[in-house]
Scaffold this motif. Sequence first.
Motif, PDB file in Angstrom:
ATOM      1  N   UNK A   1      38.185  30.310  59.190  1.00 42.47           N
ATOM      2  CA  UNK A   1      39.314  31.215  59.381  1.00 42.47           C
ATOM      3  C   UNK A   1      40.551  30.626  58.715  1.00 42.47           C
ATOM      4  N   UNK A   2      41.155  31.317  57.756  1.00 46.61           N
ATOM      5  CA  UNK A   2      40.818  32.661  57.289  1.00 46.61           C
ATOM      6  C   UNK A   2      39.668  32.658  56.281  1.00 46.61           C
ATOM      7  N   UNK A   3      39.259  33.876  55.908  1.00 49.43           N
ATOM      8  CA  UNK A   3      38.345  34.062  54.790  1.00 49.43           C
ATOM      9  C   UNK A   3      38.779  35.314  54.037  1.00 49.43           C
ATOM     10  N   UNK A   4      38.293  35.447  52.814  1.00 48.10           N
ATOM     11  CA  UNK A   4      38.659  36.598  51.984  1.00 48.10           C
ATOM     12  C   UNK A   4      37.380  37.246  51.464  1.00 48.10           C
ATOM     13  N   UNK A   5      37.182  38.498  51.827  1.00 45.56           N
ATOM     14  CA  UNK A   5      36.035  39.271  51.361  1.00 45.56           C
ATOM     15  C   UNK A   5      36.441  40.006  50.084  1.00 45.56           C
ATOM     16  N   UNK A   6      35.706  39.759  49.003  1.00 42.53           N
ATOM     17  CA  UNK A   6      35.978  40.400  47.720  1.00 42.53           C
ATOM     18  C   UNK A   6      34.869  41.408  47.440  1.00 42.53           C
ATOM     19  N   UNK A   7      35.245  42.660  47.265  1.00 44.30           N
ATOM     20  CA  UNK A   7      34.289  43.733  47.003  1.00 44.30           C
ATOM     21  C   UNK A   7      34.639  44.430  45.693  1.00 44.30           C
ATOM     22  N   UNK A   8      33.604  44.883  44.981  1.00 35.91           N
ATOM     23  CA  UNK A   8      33.812  45.695  43.785  1.00 35.91           C
ATOM     24  C   UNK A   8      33.126  47.044  43.974  1.00 35.91           C
ATOM     25  N   UNK A   9      33.809  48.103  43.527  1.00 34.67           N
ATOM     26  CA  UNK A   9      33.251  49.448  43.630  1.00 34.67           C
ATOM     27  C   UNK A   9      32.449  49.792  42.378  1.00 34.67           C
ATOM     28  N   UNK A  10      31.832  50.957  42.416  1.00 36.29           N
ATOM     29  CA  UNK A  10      31.019  51.430  41.290  1.00 36.29           C
ATOM     30  C   UNK A  10      31.820  51.504  39.996  1.00 36.29           C
ATOM     31  N   UNK A  11      33.085  51.895  40.080  1.00 35.91           N
ATOM     32  CA  UNK A  11      33.900  52.044  38.874  1.00 35.91           C
ATOM     33  C   UNK A  11      34.631  50.761  38.492  1.00 35.91           C
ATOM     34  N   UNK A  12      34.495  49.714  39.323  1.00 36.28           N
ATOM     35  CA  UNK A  12      35.113  48.435  39.000  1.00 36.28           C
ATOM     36  C   UNK A  12      36.381  48.112  39.750  1.00 36.28           C
ATOM     37  N   UNK A  13      36.781  48.949  40.716  1.00 33.99           N
ATOM     38  CA  UNK A  13      37.962  48.633  41.518  1.00 33.99           C
ATOM     39  C   UNK A  13      37.679  47.375  42.341  1.00 33.99           C
ATOM     40  N   UNK A  14      38.606  46.430  42.297  1.00 35.13           N
ATOM     41  CA  UNK A  14      38.471  45.184  43.058  1.00 35.13           C
ATOM     42  C   UNK A  14      39.224  45.324  44.376  1.00 35.13           C
ATOM     43  N   UNK A  15      38.516  45.111  45.478  1.00 32.59           N
ATOM     44  CA  UNK A  15      39.118  45.178  46.808  1.00 32.59           C
ATOM     45  C   UNK A  15      39.081  43.785  47.420  1.00 32.59           C
ATOM     46  N   UNK A  16      40.238  43.284  47.782  1.00 34.32           N
ATOM     47  CA  UNK A  16      40.360  41.981  48.430  1.00 34.32           C
ATOM     48  C   UNK A  16      40.781  42.199  49.877  1.00 34.32           C
ATOM     49  N   UNK A  17      40.003  41.650  50.802  1.00 40.73           N
ATOM     50  CA  UNK A  17      40.310  41.811  52.225  1.00 40.73           C
ATOM     51  C   UNK A  17      40.447  40.438  52.873  1.00 40.73           C
ATOM     52  N   UNK A  18      41.675  40.053  53.134  1.00 45.31           N
ATOM     53  CA  UNK A  18      41.935  38.795  53.839  1.00 45.31           C
ATOM     54  C   UNK A  18      41.721  39.013  55.332  1.00 45.31           C
ATOM     55  N   UNK A  19      40.823  38.239  55.919  1.00 45.12           N
ATOM     56  CA  UNK A  19      40.554  38.304  57.352  1.00 45.12           C
ATOM     57  C   UNK A  19      41.048  36.999  57.976  1.00 45.12           C
TER      58      UNK A  19
END
Length: 334
Positions: free
Chosen positions: A207-225
């Motif tokens: 804690x903390x951690x950061x979840x990095x996700x990419x969508x089909x079109x390439x949008x980068x989503x960063x989620x700090x938890x």
Amino acid sequence: MTLRIGMIGPGGMGRAHIERIHSVISGGRVVGVSDVNADNARAVAEQIGGTAFDSSTDLINSPDIDAIMITSHGPAHEPDVIAAIEAGKYVFCEKPLAPTAEACVRIMEAEQKAGRKLVTVGFMRRFDASYREMKQIIDDGEIGEPLMVNCAHRNPTVPEFYTWDMAINDTAIHEIDTMRWLLGEEFVSARVDKPKKTSLRFEHLQDPLVLILYTESGVRVSDEVFVNCQYGYDIQCEVVAETGAVRLSDQELVQRADKLGRRNRLTMDHNQRFGGAFVTEVQEWITAVTEDRHTGSSSWDGYAAAVVCDAGVQALTADGEVPISMMDKPALYA
């Protein structure tokens, strides 16, 4: 007509929903409850002037119950959701729909057999006024195509039973669903970055951690938890697009100005921050059920969130990105 609701698992979340339904929301009333803790069921039933059923099966199949609300522990959801579908009753199920993607598939199979969408999953951020305004701006194309999204989900503290995987399955799941809805596309990969650990955590947590996700079109989503931030319940989201950006405003209760400067008092929990969203969510569900139609997120959304969560949990210990692969969307949810 007053919708007669049967609630399974009236714990903290369930009791909060009962309070909203009976004091703020119109068109419905919780008239029956069941719980693995029979004493709790009897106590809640006495408080609301309703019936304590011996089992969730009895509650679901009762002719005195029109619709089902499930607020029990996640691993217990699947059999009750399927039983409600087989009884032909609309069901509102708090997240997660089920603890595994496989269980969500079985729920979708039951719905497809029934030939209609009966399940609404309790992803309440879709009903938050600020998120809805963000989505309207994005959908209207006012700032061009989204390129990246930066989110933060911060809690003051969590109890000792909170485990590492819950940072994904219980916390980040909110951003996972909200970003799918906000961007209108699925995720294809997940990675978890692990910053320096706060000293104000239980030893078993990253804690903390950061979840990095990419969508089909390439949008980068960063989620700090960050679930032990100490200072408040702080939800942040900024969408950066081609010609502009849109972000949630500070969610303060009040703004104070004095000789020390200008500062905000932040909300401290999800009920303070998203109380209005909970009300809107349940009100829209009751209205829709009364009109014999589905509303809100579907079993497919519950399945998609479970698949992404599975990848996120795998990414906690994996080296690099974890691919996300989902089944083809059934026609019922198209």
